[in-house]
Design a protein around this motif. Structure first.
Motif, PDB file in Angstrom:
ATOM      1  N   VAL A 270       0.856  -1.197   0.000  1.00 14.25           N
ATOM      2  CA  VAL A 270       0.000   0.000   0.000  1.00 14.25           C
ATOM      3  C   VAL A 270       0.892   1.248   0.000  1.00 14.25           C
ATOM      4  N   SER A 271       1.946   1.227   0.818  1.00 12.81           N
ATOM      5  CA  SER A 271       2.894   2.352   0.845  1.00 12.81           C
ATOM      6  C   SER A 271       3.521   2.554  -0.531  1.00 12.81           C
ATOM      7  N   ALA A 272       3.874   1.437  -1.185  1.00 12.48           N
ATOM      8  CA  ALA A 272       4.504   1.529  -2.511  1.00 12.48           C
ATOM      9  C   ALA A 272       3.547   2.161  -3.523  1.00 12.48           C
ATOM     10  N   CYS A 273       2.260   1.823  -3.429  1.00 11.89           N
ATOM     11  CA  CYS A 273       1.258   2.434  -4.324  1.00 11.89           C
ATOM     12  C   CYS A 273       1.172   3.937  -4.057  1.00 11.89           C
ATOM     13  N   ILE A 274       1.199   4.316  -2.773  1.00  5.39           N
ATOM     14  CA  ILE A 274       1.105   5.743  -2.437  1.00  5.39           C
ATOM     15  C   ILE A 274       2.324   6.493  -2.982  1.00  5.39           C
ATOM     16  N   THR A 275       3.499   5.907  -2.860  1.00  9.69           N
ATOM     17  CA  THR A 275       4.699   6.548  -3.416  1.00  9.69           C
ATOM     18  C   THR A 275       4.529   6.782  -4.917  1.00  9.69           C
ATOM     19  N   ALA A 276       4.049   5.752  -5.627  1.00  7.82           N
ATOM     20  CA  ALA A 276       3.855   5.891  -7.085  1.00  7.82           C
ATOM     21  C   ALA A 276       2.820   6.972  -7.380  1.00  7.82           C
ATOM     22  N   ALA A 277       1.758   7.031  -6.562  1.00  7.47           N
ATOM     23  CA  ALA A 277       0.708   8.039  -6.784  1.00  7.47           C
ATOM     24  C   ALA A 277       1.250   9.446  -6.522  1.00  7.47           C
ATOM     25  N   VAL A 278       2.124   9.580  -5.522  1.00  9.18           N
ATOM     26  CA  VAL A 278       2.749  10.883  -5.240  1.00  9.18           C
ATOM     27  C   VAL A 278       3.657  11.275  -6.409  1.00  9.18           C
ATOM     28  N   GLU A 279       4.425  10.308  -6.911  1.00  6.51           N
ATOM     29  CA  GLU A 279       5.334  10.589  -8.034  1.00  6.51           C
ATOM     30  C   GLU A 279       4.556  11.023  -9.276  1.00  6.51           C
ATOM     31  N   GLN A 280       3.340  10.505  -9.421  1.00  3.94           N
ATOM     32  CA  GLN A 280       2.514  10.865 -10.586  1.00  3.94           C
ATOM     33  C   GLN A 280       1.686  12.122 -10.345  1.00  3.94           C
ATOM     34  N   GLY A 281       1.800  12.694  -9.145  1.00  2.39           N
ATOM     35  CA  GLY A 281       1.062  13.923  -8.850  1.00  2.39           C
ATOM     36  C   GLY A 281      -0.398  13.691  -8.493  1.00  2.39           C
ATOM     37  N   LEU A 282      -0.794  12.425  -8.325  1.00  3.38           N
ATOM     38  CA  LEU A 282      -2.194  12.124  -7.993  1.00  3.38           C
ATOM     39  C   LEU A 282      -2.477  12.364  -6.514  1.00  3.38           C
ATOM     40  N   VAL A 283      -1.428  12.264  -5.709  1.00  2.08           N
ATOM     41  CA  VAL A 283      -1.559  12.313  -4.253  1.00  2.08           C
ATOM     42  C   VAL A 283      -0.418  13.164  -3.719  1.00  2.08           C
ATOM     43  N   LYS A 284      -0.671  13.877  -2.595  1.00  4.54           N
ATOM     44  CA  LYS A 284       0.461  14.539  -1.940  1.00  4.54           C
ATOM     45  C   LYS A 284       0.404  14.305  -0.434  1.00  4.54           C
ATOM     46  N   PRO A 285       1.575  14.201   0.182  1.00  5.13           N
ATOM     47  CA  PRO A 285       1.630  13.997   1.628  1.00  5.13           C
ATOM     48  C   PRO A 285       1.568  15.341   2.355  1.00  5.13           C
ATOM     49  N   VAL A 286       0.825  15.376   3.458  1.00  2.49           N
ATOM     50  CA  VAL A 286       0.714  16.585   4.276  1.00  2.49           C
ATOM     51  C   VAL A 286       0.799  16.160   5.740  1.00  2.49           C
ATOM     52  N   VAL A 287       1.692  16.785   6.495  1.00  6.19           N
ATOM     53  CA  VAL A 287       1.776  16.463   7.920  1.00  6.19           C
ATOM     54  C   VAL A 287       1.061  17.552   8.707  1.00  6.19           C
ATOM     55  N   GLU A 288       0.108  17.131   9.522  1.00  5.21           N
ATOM     56  CA  GLU A 288      -0.691  18.099  10.284  1.00  5.21           C
ATOM     57  C   GLU A 288      -1.139  17.453  11.588  1.00  5.21           C
ATOM     58  N   ASP A 289      -1.018  18.187  12.672  1.00  3.23           N
ATOM     59  CA  ASP A 289      -1.443  17.704  13.996  1.00  3.23           C
ATOM     60  C   ASP A 289      -0.818  16.356  14.352  1.00  3.23           C
ATOM     61  N   GLY A 290       0.381  16.143  13.890  1.00  2.82           N
ATOM     62  CA  GLY A 290       1.041  14.880  14.217  1.00  2.82           C
ATOM     63  C   GLY A 290       0.562  13.699  13.385  1.00  2.82           C
ATOM     64  N   TYR A 291      -0.243  13.953  12.346  1.00  2.48           N
ATOM     65  CA  TYR A 291      -0.659  12.887  11.426  1.00  2.48           C
ATOM     66  C   TYR A 291       0.015  13.097  10.077  1.00  2.48           C
ATOM     67  N   LEU A 292       0.388  11.992   9.444  1.00  6.92           N
ATOM     68  CA  LEU A 292       0.832  12.054   8.050  1.00  6.92           C
ATOM     69  C   LEU A 292      -0.383  11.741   7.179  1.00  6.92           C
ATOM     70  N   TRP A 293      -0.908  12.780   6.540  1.00  3.07           N
ATOM     71  CA  TRP A 293      -2.088  12.606   5.686  1.00  3.07           C
ATOM     72  C   TRP A 293      -1.675  12.468   4.235  1.00  3.07           C
ATOM     73  N   PHE A 294      -2.497  11.748   3.484  1.00  2.00           N
ATOM     74  CA  PHE A 294      -2.343  11.731   2.029  1.00  2.00           C
ATOM     75  C   PHE A 294      -3.618  12.305   1.442  1.00  2.00           C
ATOM     76  N   GLU A 295      -3.446  13.317   0.599  1.00  2.00           N
ATOM     77  CA  GLU A 295      -4.623  13.939  -0.001  1.00  2.00           C
ATOM     78  C   GLU A 295      -4.440  14.069  -1.505  1.00  2.00           C
ATOM     79  N   ARG A 296      -5.523  14.392  -2.172  1.00  2.00           N
ATOM     80  CA  ARG A 296      -5.522  14.535  -3.633  1.00  2.00           C
ATOM     81  C   ARG A 296      -4.427  15.518  -4.058  1.00  2.00           C
ATOM     82  N   GLY A 297      -3.677  15.164  -5.097  1.00  2.00           N
ATOM     83  CA  GLY A 297      -2.617  16.041  -5.592  1.00  2.00           C
ATOM     84  C   GLY A 297      -3.200  17.197  -6.381  1.00  2.00           C
ATOM     85  N   ASN A 298      -2.333  18.095  -6.823  1.00  2.00           N
ATOM     86  CA  ASN A 298      -2.839  19.276  -7.541  1.00  2.00           C
ATOM     87  C   ASN A 298      -3.201  18.931  -8.984  1.00  2.00           C
TER      88      ASN A 298
END
Ligand code: ZN
Length: 298
Positions: A270-298
């Motif tokens: 699942v982590s590997a899929c998220i990395t690929a999605a981040v590399e493709q700009g589909l997803v971006k990581p955001v750290v907030e309130d001590g959580y690592l969130w993944f949200e829709r990319g730009n």
């Protein structure tokens, strides 16, 4: 012990992990050693049946179920051990396997069983994926099949491709639900590549020897693509933590990992899929309130 004759010089000891035996003028070369003492004994029994000595072992990658038999073989037959660059490091220091599955930290106690932690083994010869090398006058062509592990290598010899875990049989893909991998795009690429290799026989480590791997490979690829699409769809709908995405994937695929080890074997792909999605700009990581969130990319 199920010894299958594939060609005049290539044999498979079939089991939960299929192991190869290749005849050379100097003796037998094994492809992988299996999970443990029992798989090593099966190899030695097969060598005995073939009336020849085991002179070398080629490990395809550093997962415990592929090199866990090395220790016993080292004691009983003392063959030369070969491994791909990168994988050799983990075979020599196998604690890295449960460590990387636990973000590099000292692993939880239930991640130290034989399925994730094999005994350390000697590696005598390290080869680059894609290189060919000779053992006792016999040429072995390694085929770069990274993705399931970072430096996994298939072995082509006498028209037989030992595919390691580059794909699984359909029923085993179904049994796992989510196959293990560490790099999404490389895993897709390697699975596709197995079909283009000029071979007569394909030996997946988990499954049956076949001359037509196409359907199983396509089924495997389709499963990975489905999981990737699920993950990006979940995250596009609302931001999620990694644990939330893992839970959603488990629900969708009816996975019920019990224990931290089996859980990590789901979380890593699942982590590997998220990395690929981040590399493709589909997803971006955001750290907030001590959580690592993944949200829709730009
Ligand atoms: Zn593996």
């Amino acid at each position: 012990m199920d010894l299958q004759h594939i060609t005049d010089t290539v044999f498979v000891v079939a089991g939960p992990v299929n192991l190869g035996l290749v005849k050379t003028p100097g003796g037998l070369v094994a492809i992988d050693s299996g999970l443990d003492k029992q798989s090593a004994k099966n190899l030695l029994k097969a060598a005995n049946e073939l009336q020849d000595n085991l002179i070398a072992v080629i490990n395809t990658h550093a997962h415990a179920d592929h090199f866990g038999g090395n220790e016993t073989l080292q004691k009983r037959a003392d063959p030369r051990f070969y491994a791909p660059v990168g994988e050799a490091d983990v075979i020599r220091r196998p604690a890295w396997e449960p460590q990387y599955l636990w973000q590099g930290a000292a692993p939880l106690p239930d991640m130290r069983g034989k399925f994730l932690l094999a005994a350390p083994s000697r590696v005598d010869e390290v080869f680059e994926s894609g290189a060919s090398f000779t053992i006792a006058e016999r040429t072995f062509q390694s085929v770069a099949l990274s993705g399931h592990s970072h430096y996994q290598s298939g072995i082509l010899v006498d028209g037989v491709l030992f595919c390691a875990d580059a794909y699984l049989d359909e029923n085993i893909t179904d049994k796992h639900g989510l196959p293990f991998f560490v790099n999404y795009l490389e895993t897709l690429q390697s699975a596709k590549q197995t079909k283009t290799v000029n071979a007569q026989w394909w030996v997946p480590a988990h499954g049956i020897v076949t001359d037509k791997p196409g359907r199983a490979v396509d089924y495997y690829i389709h499963r990975l693509q489905r999981v990737f699409d699920l993950i990006t769809t979940y995250i596009a709908a609302e931001r999620r933590t990694l644990e939330q995405v893992v839970s959603l994937v488990c629900q969708e695929l009816n996975l019920t990992p019990r224990g931290a080890g089996p859980y990590a074997l789901v979380r890593t792909p699942v982590s590997a899929c998220i990395t690929a999605a981040v590399e493709q700009g589909l997803v971006k990581p955001v750290v907030e309130d001590g959580y690592l969130w993944f949200e829709r990319g730009n």
